[in-house]
Design a protein around this motif. Structure first.
Motif, PDB file in Angstrom:
ATOM      1  N   PRO A  40     -19.863  23.640  -9.691  1.00  0.00           N
ATOM      2  CA  PRO A  40     -18.578  22.953  -9.908  1.00  0.00           C
ATOM      3  C   PRO A  40     -17.349  23.858  -9.840  1.00  0.00           C
ATOM      4  CG  PRO A  40     -20.226  22.100 -11.428  1.00  0.00           C
ATOM      5  CD  PRO A  40     -20.876  23.241 -10.708  1.00  0.00           C
ATOM      6  N   ALA A  41     -17.380  25.004 -10.523  1.00  0.00           N
ATOM      7  CA  ALA A  41     -16.189  25.872 -10.511  1.00  0.00           C
ATOM      8  C   ALA A  41     -15.889  26.366  -9.100  1.00  0.00           C
ATOM      9  CB  ALA A  41     -16.386  27.059 -11.439  1.00  0.00           C
ATOM     10  N   ALA A  42     -16.907  26.505  -8.279  1.00  0.00           N
ATOM     11  CA  ALA A  42     -16.716  26.990  -6.917  1.00  0.00           C
ATOM     12  C   ALA A  42     -16.133  25.896  -6.031  1.00  0.00           C
ATOM     13  CB  ALA A  42     -18.039  27.487  -6.349  1.00  0.00           C
TER      14      ALA A  42
ATOM     15  N   PHE B  55     -19.708  35.310  -7.211  1.00  0.00           N
ATOM     16  CA  PHE B  55     -18.669  36.333  -6.993  1.00  0.00           C
ATOM     17  C   PHE B  55     -18.751  37.458  -8.022  1.00  0.00           C
ATOM     18  CE2 PHE B  55     -14.295  37.911  -7.501  1.00  0.00           C
ATOM     19  CZ  PHE B  55     -13.871  38.053  -6.195  1.00  0.00           C
ATOM     20  N   LYS B  56     -19.281  37.151  -9.215  1.00  0.00           N
ATOM     21  CA  LYS B  56     -19.313  38.117 -10.315  1.00  0.00           C
ATOM     22  C   LYS B  56     -20.065  39.404  -9.969  1.00  0.00           C
ATOM     23  CE  LYS B  56     -17.232  35.620 -13.564  1.00  0.00           C
ATOM     24  NZ  LYS B  56     -16.797  34.414 -12.802  1.00  0.00           N
ATOM     25  N   ASP B  57     -20.923  39.358  -8.958  1.00  0.00           N
ATOM     26  CA  ASP B  57     -21.667  40.561  -8.577  1.00  0.00           C
ATOM     27  C   ASP B  57     -20.736  41.687  -8.128  1.00  0.00           C
ATOM     28  OD1 ASP B  57     -24.169  39.604  -9.194  1.00  0.00           O
ATOM     29  OD2 ASP B  57     -24.536  38.788  -7.196  1.00  0.00           O
TER      30      ASP B  57
ATOM     31  N   SER C  69     -15.531  29.997  -2.176  1.00  0.00           N
ATOM     32  CA  SER C  69     -16.533  29.269  -2.956  1.00  0.00           C
ATOM     33  C   SER C  69     -17.257  30.305  -3.806  1.00  0.00           C
ATOM     34  CB  SER C  69     -17.509  28.545  -2.021  1.00  0.00           C
ATOM     35  OG  SER C  69     -18.512  27.920  -2.805  1.00  0.00           O
ATOM     36  N   THR C  70     -16.960  30.309  -5.101  1.00  0.00           N
ATOM     37  CA  THR C  70     -17.295  31.454  -5.949  1.00  0.00           C
ATOM     38  C   THR C  70     -18.746  31.534  -6.427  1.00  0.00           C
ATOM     39  OG1 THR C  70     -16.172  30.144  -7.619  1.00  0.00           O
ATOM     40  CG2 THR C  70     -15.029  32.104  -6.850  1.00  0.00           C
ATOM     41  N   GLY C  71     -19.479  30.414  -6.335  1.00  0.00           N
ATOM     42  CA  GLY C  71     -20.858  30.481  -6.820  1.00  0.00           C
ATOM     43  C   GLY C  71     -21.732  29.394  -6.225  1.00  0.00           C
ATOM     44  N   SER C  72     -23.033  29.649  -6.177  1.00  0.00           N
ATOM     45  CA  SER C  72     -23.974  28.733  -5.535  1.00  0.00           C
ATOM     46  C   SER C  72     -24.202  27.458  -6.342  1.00  0.00           C
ATOM     47  CB  SER C  72     -25.314  29.447  -5.363  1.00  0.00           C
ATOM     48  OG  SER C  72     -26.340  28.502  -5.141  1.00  0.00           O
TER      49      SER C  72
ATOM     50  N   VAL D  93      -9.755  29.296 -10.986  1.00  0.00           N
ATOM     51  CA  VAL D  93      -9.254  30.214 -12.016  1.00  0.00           C
ATOM     52  C   VAL D  93      -9.757  29.835 -13.406  1.00  0.00           C
ATOM     53  CG1 VAL D  93      -7.165  31.137 -13.103  1.00  0.00           C
ATOM     54  CG2 VAL D  93      -7.143  30.577 -10.666  1.00  0.00           C
ATOM     55  N   GLY D  94     -10.418  30.796 -14.071  1.00  0.00           N
ATOM     56  CA  GLY D  94     -10.819  30.628 -15.468  1.00  0.00           C
ATOM     57  C   GLY D  94     -10.083  31.657 -16.317  1.00  0.00           C
ATOM     58  N   ASP D  95     -10.695  32.834 -16.454  1.00  0.00           N
ATOM     59  CA  ASP D  95     -10.054  33.935 -17.176  1.00  0.00           C
ATOM     60  C   ASP D  95      -8.907  34.539 -16.380  1.00  0.00           C
ATOM     61  OD1 ASP D  95     -10.426  34.992 -19.713  1.00  0.00           O
ATOM     62  OD2 ASP D  95     -12.490  35.567 -19.289  1.00  0.00           O
ATOM     63  N   GLY D  96      -8.946  34.403 -15.081  1.00  0.00           N
ATOM     64  CA  GLY D  96      -7.862  34.906 -14.242  1.00  0.00           C
ATOM     65  C   GLY D  96      -8.178  36.216 -13.530  1.00  0.00           C
ATOM     66  N   CYS D  97      -9.349  36.797 -13.821  1.00  0.00           N
ATOM     67  CA  CYS D  97      -9.671  38.106 -13.223  1.00  0.00           C
ATOM     68  C   CYS D  97      -9.981  37.981 -11.735  1.00  0.00           C
ATOM     69  CB  CYS D  97     -10.873  38.727 -13.917  1.00  0.00           C
ATOM     70  SG  CYS D  97     -10.657  38.886 -15.685  1.00  0.00           S
ATOM     71  N   THR D  98     -10.627  36.886 -11.356  1.00  0.00           N
ATOM     72  CA  THR D  98     -10.983  36.712  -9.953  1.00  0.00           C
ATOM     73  C   THR D  98      -9.727  36.629  -9.095  1.00  0.00           C
ATOM     74  OG1 THR D  98     -13.033  35.605 -10.546  1.00  0.00           O
ATOM     75  CG2 THR D  98     -12.216  35.232  -8.313  1.00  0.00           C
ATOM     76  N   ILE D  99      -8.823  35.751  -9.480  1.00  0.00           N
ATOM     77  CA  ILE D  99      -7.630  35.577  -8.653  1.00  0.00           C
ATOM     78  C   ILE D  99      -6.761  36.842  -8.697  1.00  0.00           C
ATOM     79  CG2 ILE D  99      -6.074  34.481 -10.367  1.00  0.00           C
ATOM     80  CD1 ILE D  99      -5.343  32.519  -8.015  1.00  0.00           C
TER      81      ILE D  99
ATOM     82  N   GLY E 209     -21.438  32.294 -18.115  1.00  0.00           N
ATOM     83  CA  GLY E 209     -22.745  32.211 -17.453  1.00  0.00           C
ATOM     84  C   GLY E 209     -22.934  33.215 -16.332  1.00  0.00           C
ATOM     85  N   ASN E 210     -22.064  33.158 -15.330  1.00  0.00           N
ATOM     86  CA  ASN E 210     -22.307  33.982 -14.142  1.00  0.00           C
ATOM     87  C   ASN E 210     -22.113  35.477 -14.348  1.00  0.00           C
ATOM     88  OD1 ASN E 210     -23.110  31.977 -12.416  1.00  0.00           O
ATOM     89  ND2 ASN E 210     -21.024  31.478 -11.781  1.00  0.00           N
ATOM     90  N   ALA E 211     -21.116  35.862 -15.147  1.00  0.00           N
ATOM     91  CA  ALA E 211     -20.899  37.287 -15.382  1.00  0.00           C
ATOM     92  C   ALA E 211     -22.133  37.864 -16.065  1.00  0.00           C
ATOM     93  CB  ALA E 211     -19.650  37.510 -16.222  1.00  0.00           C
TER      94      ALA E 211
ATOM     95  N   SER F  46     -17.775  27.416 -15.454  1.00  0.00           N
ATOM     96  CA  SER F  46     -17.331  28.787 -15.166  1.00  0.00           C
ATOM     97  C   SER F  46     -15.821  28.962 -15.264  1.00  0.00           C
ATOM     98  CB  SER F  46     -17.766  29.215 -13.765  1.00  0.00           C
ATOM     99  OG  SER F  46     -19.164  29.227 -13.676  1.00  0.00           O
ATOM    100  N   ILE F  47     -15.088  27.866 -15.235  1.00  0.00           N
ATOM    101  CA  ILE F  47     -13.631  27.990 -15.411  1.00  0.00           C
ATOM    102  C   ILE F  47     -13.176  27.267 -16.675  1.00  0.00           C
ATOM    103  CG2 ILE F  47     -13.009  28.488 -13.027  1.00  0.00           C
ATOM    104  CD1 ILE F  47     -12.325  25.502 -12.675  1.00  0.00           C
ATOM    105  N   ASN F  48     -14.122  27.034 -17.577  1.00  0.00           N
ATOM    106  CA  ASN F  48     -13.774  26.397 -18.839  1.00  0.00           C
ATOM    107  C   ASN F  48     -13.338  27.467 -19.840  1.00  0.00           C
ATOM    108  OD1 ASN F  48     -13.444  24.708 -20.954  1.00  0.00           O
ATOM    109  ND2 ASN F  48     -15.576  24.019 -21.076  1.00  0.00           N
TER     110      ASN F  48
HETATM  111  C1  LIG Z   1     -16.042  33.384 -13.223  1.00  0.00           C
HETATM  112  C2  LIG Z   1     -15.955  32.336 -12.203  1.00  0.00           C
HETATM  113  C3  LIG Z   1     -14.733  31.817 -11.752  1.00  0.00           C
HETATM  114  C4  LIG Z   1     -13.394  32.219 -12.289  1.00  0.00           C
HETATM  115  O1  LIG Z   1     -13.173  33.588 -12.434  1.00  0.00           O
HETATM  116  P1  LIG Z   1     -12.185  34.126 -13.551  1.00  0.00           P
HETATM  117  O2  LIG Z   1     -12.137  35.564 -13.384  1.00  0.00           O
HETATM  118  O3  LIG Z   1     -12.780  33.706 -14.877  1.00  0.00           O
HETATM  119  O4  LIG Z   1     -10.881  33.440 -13.334  1.00  0.00           O
HETATM  120  C5  LIG Z   1     -14.770  30.855 -10.762  1.00  0.00           C
HETATM  121  N1  LIG Z   1     -15.932  30.407 -10.251  1.00  0.00           N
HETATM  122  C6  LIG Z   1     -17.125  30.893 -10.659  1.00  0.00           C
HETATM  123  C7  LIG Z   1     -18.366  30.366 -10.034  1.00  0.00           C
HETATM  124  C8  LIG Z   1     -17.172  31.869 -11.640  1.00  0.00           C
HETATM  125  O5  LIG Z   1     -18.371  32.315 -12.045  1.00  0.00           O
END
Ligand SMILES: *Cc1c(COP(=O)(O)O)cnc(C)c1O
Length: 433
Positions: free
Chosen positions: A359-361, A122-124, A387-390, A252-258, A148-150, A312-314
């Motif tokens: 896992p985060a996805a 999703f970071k793209d 599903s935020t990442g592969s 949700v990790g940093d909260g920017c995605t949501i 990692g992903n950003a 990614s959400i740690n």
């Molecule tokens: C960054 C990320 C998240 C969470 O996004 P935040 O903006 O940090 O809340 C969730 N899943 C994946 C795969 C990510 O890379």
């Protein structure tokens, strides 16, 4: 480096999420509020929705090319007169999981697979807008701190744009992500410390050396990129199903995605593209759930700590919790938290329905199942799971998730294959007794 935000004629103001002070787009060259400072004073874009509506009337969305999120150019700073980079960012597919929906008594369950983005997360969405914005400001170097992903995503976009890129990652970042950054040619600093240490260090380095800072929490442009996820969910579900789902589930990790998703959804509702505003469920990893805590208590917990398989959400010290909490409130949402076991199970479950998640996805699917158990999401409701990442991002976790599936060794001989299949059927029959 000083950054202007004047690129979009549709931006009406930049508002501080802390004190509400408003800046006209041309007023400030600071990325954060001058009153509240760089930690609390995070800015947020506001748009002239009437102007956007007029523009969408002149060139309706359904007449625009699909295939990337640049079709929402009114909402993308710097997209006005610049040719976006070549990558097809966004416009990721919806994948209906009908069997899974009926198993859990839901009306429908669709995944939106962000693993299909150019660098597989999703970071793209954010990096593409960040790099175009950096180019518009003649940045010489782009930098970010990342779990990692950003970083991977920024490294890729910087490679595409021919910009030097400097990355700060915690030592613990999964190898496939690190490999991706290195192959894209980024300078990767492996910080001996946590993600928070990496984040602080990157902030200081950007100030010290004048680099363009891609950190989402600080740089408001990035969240605008993430908001296209919400715009797309609204448009795609409306087109395909004739209605917006009852729930959208996001990890949700940093909260920017949501925060971005909520923004995008609510803009589409205001603009009359979607028939209603879905509720948004934010899913955190159990033990690293500061935003869930802040949603319930109004401030972050005082002793941040925690660990999870979902790197990614740690994020024990989230920077964007206010945008996240506000967004989820506006969408009448909820937060919950899931264990590592739930996450690993969800990786396997999503896989069996065609979606390979890191896992985060997969945490979002795990959170949905938890919410069904808790009767937060009710039978008969429709749900979209982001599903935020592969899954290729963390193959070690994928192997753990598949631990119950066996790898069957076989000699290169068709009779041995027959034998192996026969044995397998027998052992399945035994297990099903
Ligand atoms: C960054 C990320 C998240 C969470 O996004 P935040 O903006 O940090 O809340 C969730 N899943 C994946 C795969 C990510 O890379």
């Amino acid at each position: 480096m000083p950054v202007r935000f004047t690129d979009s004629e549709f931006v009406s103001a930049l508002t501080c999420v802390n004190c509400g002070r408003q800046y006209q787009p041309g007023d400030t060259s600071s990325m954060t509020c001058l009153t509240c400072g760089p930690v609390d004073g995070i800015l947020d874009f506001e748009y002239d929705l009437d102007a956007v509506a007029q523009s969408w009337q002149r060139t309706p969305l359904h007449t625009r090319p699909v295939g990337s999120h640049w079709r929402y150019r009114e909402f993308l700073p710097s997209a006005q007169n610049r040719v976006p980079l070549d990558w097809a960012v966004g416009w990721t597919p919806l994948i209906a999981a009908d069997r899974l929906a009926s198993e859990f008594g839901l009306k429908s369950l669709v995944f939106k697979d962000e693993g299909r983005n150019p660098t597989a997360s999703f970071k793209d969405r954010a990096s593409s807008v960040g790099v175009v914005h950096a180019l518009a400001h003649d940045a010489r170097v782009v930098a970010c701190a990342s779990t990692g992903n950003a970083a991977t995503s920024l490294a890729g976009h910087a490679a595409l744009a021919g910009l030097p890129c400097i990355i700060f990652v915690p030592e613990s970042a999964p190898r496939p992500k690190v490999a991706q950054m290195l192959v894209y040619g980024a300078t990767v600093l492996s910080v001996q410390g946590t993600y928070d240490d990496a984040w602080q260090l990157c902030q200081s380095a950007c100030e010290e050396f004048g680099w363009y800072n891609r950190n989402c929490a600080v740089n408001p442009v990035l969240v605008e990129g993430k908001a296209t996820g919400g715009l797309e969910i609204a448009e795609q579900t409306q087109t395909r199903f004739g209605q917006t789902p009852d729930w959208v589930v996001v990890s949700v990790g940093d909260g920017c995605t949501i925060a971005g998703i909520c923004k995008g959804l609510s803009r589409m509702h205001c603009l009359g593209i979607s028939d209603r505003l879905p509720r948004v469920l934010g899913v955190q990893a159990r033990g690293v759930e500061p935003i869930k805590y802040a949603y319930e208590h109004g401030s972050l917990p005082t002793s941040p700590h925690g660990s999870t398989v979902a790197d990614s959400i740690n994020v024990p010290v989230p920077r964007n919790w206010k945008k996240a909490v506000t967004g989820v409130r506006e969408c009448n949402g909820q937060f919950n938290a899931v264990s590592d076991d739930q996450i690993l199970n969800a990786i396997q479950l999503a896989g069996k329905h065609g979606v390979f998640s890191e896992p985060a996805a997969a945490a979002s699917l795990a959170g949905l199942l938890q919410a069904v158990d808790d009767s937060i999401i009710r039978p008969g409701e429709s749900v979209l799971v982001l599903s935020t990442g592969s899954g290729l991002k963390d193959t070690e976790a994928a192997m753990k998730a598949a631990a119950n599936a066996t790898l069957i060794p076989v000699e290169p001989d068709i009779e041995k294959v027959r034998q192996a299949l026969h044995d397998m059927t027998k052992s399945d029959a035994r297990m099903n007794k």
